[in-house]
Design a protein around this motif. Structure first.
Motif: not given
Length: 53
Positions: A40, A17, A19-20, A34, A22, A5, A24, A38
């Protein structure tokens, strides 16, 4: 280890990232760590299955 990701942005901003959305949180993306830190990323689903067993 890497992360499926994480996409490299450039030499100044490092990794992003997907996913987020933002940055990494790691200098070298690590999807297993991760998931542990987190909850995620692609390994997070595997982690939830391990907990349910």
């Amino acid at each position: 280890m890497s992360c499926r990701c994480a996409i490299e942005t450039d030499e100044y901003h490092g990794w992003e990232c997907t996913i987020s959305g933002g940055a990494c949180m790691y200098l070298t993306p690590n999807e297993k760590q991760c998931a542990i830190d987190y909850g995620e990323g692609p390994c997070a689903d595997d982690r939830e299955e391990d907990v349910d067993d």
